[in-house]
Design an enzyme around this catalytic site. Structure first.
Site, PDB file in Angstrom:
ATOM      1  N   THR A  90      38.571  41.062  33.419  1.00 39.35           N
ATOM      2  CA  THR A  90      39.515  42.124  33.060  1.00 39.35           C
ATOM      3  C   THR A  90      40.074  42.732  34.338  1.00 39.35           C
ATOM      4  O   THR A  90      39.638  42.397  35.434  1.00 39.35           O
ATOM      5  CB  THR A  90      38.802  43.210  32.224  1.00 39.35           C
ATOM      6  OG1 THR A  90      39.761  44.132  31.741  1.00 39.35           O
ATOM      7  CG2 THR A  90      37.795  43.964  33.059  1.00 39.35           C
ATOM      8  N   THR A  91      41.029  43.621  34.185  1.00 40.14           N
ATOM      9  CA  THR A  91      41.520  44.437  35.295  1.00 40.14           C
ATOM     10  C   THR A  91      41.701  45.861  34.789  1.00 40.14           C
ATOM     11  O   THR A  91      42.453  46.086  33.831  1.00 40.14           O
ATOM     12  CB  THR A  91      42.866  43.908  35.829  1.00 40.14           C
ATOM     13  OG1 THR A  91      42.731  42.551  36.253  1.00 40.14           O
ATOM     14  CG2 THR A  91      43.324  44.750  37.022  1.00 40.14           C
TER      15      THR A  91
END
Length: 232
Positions: free
Chosen positions: A35-36
């Protein structure tokens, strides 16, 4: 011929012969997730942002997930790591914050929410895979951000990034982040950094969700995948 050499058939099903560098370090039975997430405070509040891809290895389980969870009226949390672990964590912290606000007869602060999250993460660090960023606005500190990575450490930061995509944008974040930024500049910075991470990280993607928290309230927005501010 190319298909047969690129893919290998096993008793467990179809497995890729050409594994990514991150997947070669996994233990048997583990799946790569990514994810970011990002949060940046400014003078009048805080901006939180995240991508929307939930992956299990090479399979995308959800392409429009909401990784920004609300803990209180003006306190939010960006989630990375195991989706199940972070969903349980945010549910627990939301419940404890509601109790705290009833007992103290005042709104919870971002610091209180971050300490509750840190305590649960640290006490269960051997069983959880969760890295979170807690951010929001309160009457005492204004806009503030606390980063809680794997292991349960809590660090107050001027600019917090996390998840697998964050490794690609440390330089870009350092270059764009400046003291005294306003709401518009901070929001543009978050969108740009996350879009660049999504372009480089195979485990990040989908759309960008943002959340701006100020004294006046909460503004949520999303940027579709065909309108990402990627580029110089």
């Amino acid at each position: 011929f190319f298909i047969m050499t690129a893919l290998s058939i096993s008793n467990q099903g179809m497995s890729y012969a050409f594994n990514s560098p991150e997947s070669t370090r996994l233990k048997p039975g583990e799946l790569s997730t990514g994810t970011t997430i990002m949060a940046v405070p400014f003078k009048g509040g805080v901006v939180l942002g995240a991508d929307s891809r939930v992956s299990t290895g090479t399979y995308i389980a959800n392409r429009t997930s909401d990784k920004i969870a609300q803990l209180s009226e003006k306190i939010f949390c960006c989630r990375s790591g195991s989706a199940a672990d972070t969903q349980a964590l945010t549910d627990y912290v939301r419940f404890y914050l509601q109790q705290w606000e009833v007992e103290s007869s005042r709104p919870a602060t971002v610091k209180v929410a971050a300490h509750l999250m840190r305590k649960i993460c640290y006490q269960n660090k051997d069983n959880l895979s969760a890295g979170v960023i807690v951010g929001g606005w309160d009457d005492i500190e204004g806009g503030s951000v606390y980063n809680i990575p794997l292991g349960g450490t809590m660090i107050k930061m001027d600019c917090a990034i996390g998840g697998s995509g964050s490794t690609y944008i440390y330089g870009l974040t350092d270059a764009l982040h400046k003291g005294g930024m306003g709401e518009g500049d901070t929001l543009d910075m978050v969108k740009r950094c996350i879009s660049h991470a999504m372009a480089r990280d195979g485990s990040s993607g989908g759309i960008i969700r943002t959340c701006v928290v100020t004294k006046d309230g909460v503004k949520r927005e999303y940027i579709p995948g065909n309108a990402l501010p990627y580029g110089p």
